[in-house]
Write a protein that holds these residues in place. Structure first.
Motif, PDB file in Angstrom:
ATOM      1  N   UNK A  19       1.114 -72.134  76.057  1.00 41.77           N
ATOM      2  CA  UNK A  19       1.071 -71.887  74.625  1.00 41.77           C
ATOM      3  C   UNK A  19       1.857 -72.943  73.863  1.00 41.77           C
ATOM      4  N   UNK A  20       2.110 -72.679  72.592  1.00 44.68           N
ATOM      5  CA  UNK A  20       2.870 -73.616  71.774  1.00 44.68           C
ATOM      6  C   UNK A  20       4.182 -72.978  71.345  1.00 44.68           C
ATOM      7  N   UNK A  21       5.185 -73.822  71.129  1.00 43.21           N
ATOM      8  CA  UNK A  21       6.485 -73.356  70.659  1.00 43.21           C
ATOM      9  C   UNK A  21       6.530 -73.565  69.152  1.00 43.21           C
ATOM     10  N   UNK A  22       6.731 -72.491  68.427  1.00 40.19           N
ATOM     11  CA  UNK A  22       6.713 -72.494  66.966  1.00 40.19           C
ATOM     12  C   UNK A  22       8.135 -72.297  66.447  1.00 40.19           C
ATOM     13  N   UNK A  23       8.532 -73.103  65.447  1.00 40.81           N
ATOM     14  CA  UNK A  23       9.831 -72.970  64.806  1.00 40.81           C
ATOM     15  C   UNK A  23       9.659 -72.239  63.481  1.00 40.81           C
ATOM     16  N   UNK A  24      10.542 -71.262  63.226  1.00 41.58           N
ATOM     17  CA  UNK A  24      10.510 -70.446  62.016  1.00 41.58           C
ATOM     18  C   UNK A  24      11.872 -70.464  61.338  1.00 41.58           C
ATOM     19  N   UNK A  25      11.875 -70.356  60.009  1.00 42.77           N
ATOM     20  CA  UNK A  25      13.084 -70.068  59.250  1.00 42.77           C
ATOM     21  C   UNK A  25      12.961 -68.616  58.826  1.00 42.77           C
ATOM     22  N   UNK A  26      13.957 -67.810  59.144  1.00 40.78           N
ATOM     23  CA  UNK A  26      13.950 -66.397  58.777  1.00 40.78           C
ATOM     24  C   UNK A  26      15.040 -66.183  57.732  1.00 40.78           C
ATOM     25  N   UNK A  27      14.637 -65.745  56.544  1.00 40.47           N
ATOM     26  CA  UNK A  27      15.591 -65.491  55.456  1.00 40.47           C
ATOM     27  C   UNK A  27      15.021 -64.421  54.542  1.00 40.47           C
ATOM     28  N   UNK A  28      15.896 -63.620  54.005  1.00 40.57           N
ATOM     29  CA  UNK A  28      15.498 -62.575  53.054  1.00 40.57           C
ATOM     30  C   UNK A  28      14.385 -61.687  53.604  1.00 40.57           C
ATOM     31  N   UNK A  29      14.436 -61.382  54.901  1.00 34.29           N
ATOM     32  CA  UNK A  29      13.485 -60.456  55.495  1.00 34.29           C
ATOM     33  C   UNK A  29      12.100 -61.011  55.748  1.00 34.29           C
ATOM     34  N   UNK A  30      11.914 -62.320  55.636  1.00 32.38           N
ATOM     35  CA  UNK A  30      10.591 -62.888  55.921  1.00 32.38           C
ATOM     36  C   UNK A  30      10.737 -64.149  56.759  1.00 32.38           C
ATOM     37  N   UNK A  31       9.697 -64.433  57.528  1.00 34.93           N
ATOM     38  CA  UNK A  31       9.677 -65.623  58.378  1.00 34.93           C
ATOM     39  C   UNK A  31       8.750 -66.659  57.762  1.00 34.93           C
ATOM     40  N   UNK A  32       9.201 -67.893  57.770  1.00 36.40           N
ATOM     41  CA  UNK A  32       8.427 -69.006  57.225  1.00 36.40           C
ATOM     42  C   UNK A  32       8.227 -70.027  58.335  1.00 36.40           C
ATOM     43  N   UNK A  33       6.968 -70.333  58.651  1.00 33.75           N
ATOM     44  CA  UNK A  33       6.677 -71.280  59.722  1.00 33.75           C
ATOM     45  C   UNK A  33       7.044 -72.700  59.300  1.00 33.75           C
ATOM     46  N   UNK A  34       7.810 -73.381  60.163  1.00 31.63           N
ATOM     47  CA  UNK A  34       8.150 -74.779  59.923  1.00 31.63           C
ATOM     48  C   UNK A  34       7.158 -75.673  60.655  1.00 31.63           C
ATOM     49  N   UNK A  35       6.741 -75.257  61.864  1.00 32.12           N
ATOM     50  CA  UNK A  35       5.754 -76.029  62.595  1.00 32.12           C
ATOM     51  C   UNK A  35       5.849 -75.838  64.094  1.00 32.12           C
ATOM     52  N   UNK A  36       4.952 -76.537  64.804  1.00 33.99           N
ATOM     53  CA  UNK A  36       4.881 -76.484  66.262  1.00 33.99           C
ATOM     54  C   UNK A  36       5.707 -77.631  66.825  1.00 33.99           C
ATOM     55  N   UNK A  37       6.504 -77.324  67.858  1.00 34.40           N
ATOM     56  CA  UNK A  37       7.369 -78.329  68.459  1.00 34.40           C
ATOM     57  C   UNK A  37       6.687 -79.019  69.627  1.00 34.40           C
ATOM     58  N   UNK A  38       6.992 -80.291  69.788  1.00 35.72           N
ATOM     59  CA  UNK A  38       6.510 -81.105  70.895  1.00 35.72           C
ATOM     60  C   UNK A  38       7.414 -80.831  72.095  1.00 35.72           C
ATOM     61  N   UNK A  39       6.871 -80.327  73.169  1.00 39.41           N
ATOM     62  CA  UNK A  39       7.664 -79.974  74.352  1.00 39.41           C
ATOM     63  C   UNK A  39       8.175 -81.201  75.100  1.00 39.41           C
ATOM     64  N   UNK A  40       7.574 -82.360  74.861  1.00 38.70           N
ATOM     65  CA  UNK A  40       7.917 -83.554  75.633  1.00 38.70           C
ATOM     66  C   UNK A  40       8.919 -84.478  74.958  1.00 38.70           C
TER      67      UNK A  40
END
Length: 99
Positions: A19-40
């Protein structure tokens, strides 16, 4: 420059599991997607105004999830890999836990 975030993987948590590794910012009770990380290696992610506002919010956290595909409805759906508080350099806040 507060316009991009540079992420460097440490260890092997990103590579295992498929699968893919996704980075999120969680603030004020909601998650905001920052993007997919490169595993390499290095990943450079653009930060827009909503992301900057979220990451600078009190109690903001970073979350990594493993997503089988693009997250449904823009919310984290896969298992959590890591999470931690956001510490802005130069700010007086509690120490951040390493992801």
């Amino acid at each position: 420059n507060m316009q991009e975030l540079v992420v460097l993987p440490v260890g092997s948590r990103f590579a295992a599991g498929g699968g893919s590794v996704q980075l999120w910012i969680v603030a004020d009770g909601r998650a905001l997607s920052v993007g997919v990380l490169n595993a390499d290696g290095e990943t450079r992610l653009k930060l827009d105004k909503p992301m900057l506002t979220a990451v600078m919010a009190a109690q903001a956290r970073l979350l990594l999830t493993r997503e089988p595909e693009a997250p449904a409805a823009g919310v984290p759906a896969g298992p959590r890999i890591a999470e931690g508080v956001v510490a802005l350099l130069g700010a007086s806040s509690p120490p951040a836990r390493a992801l």
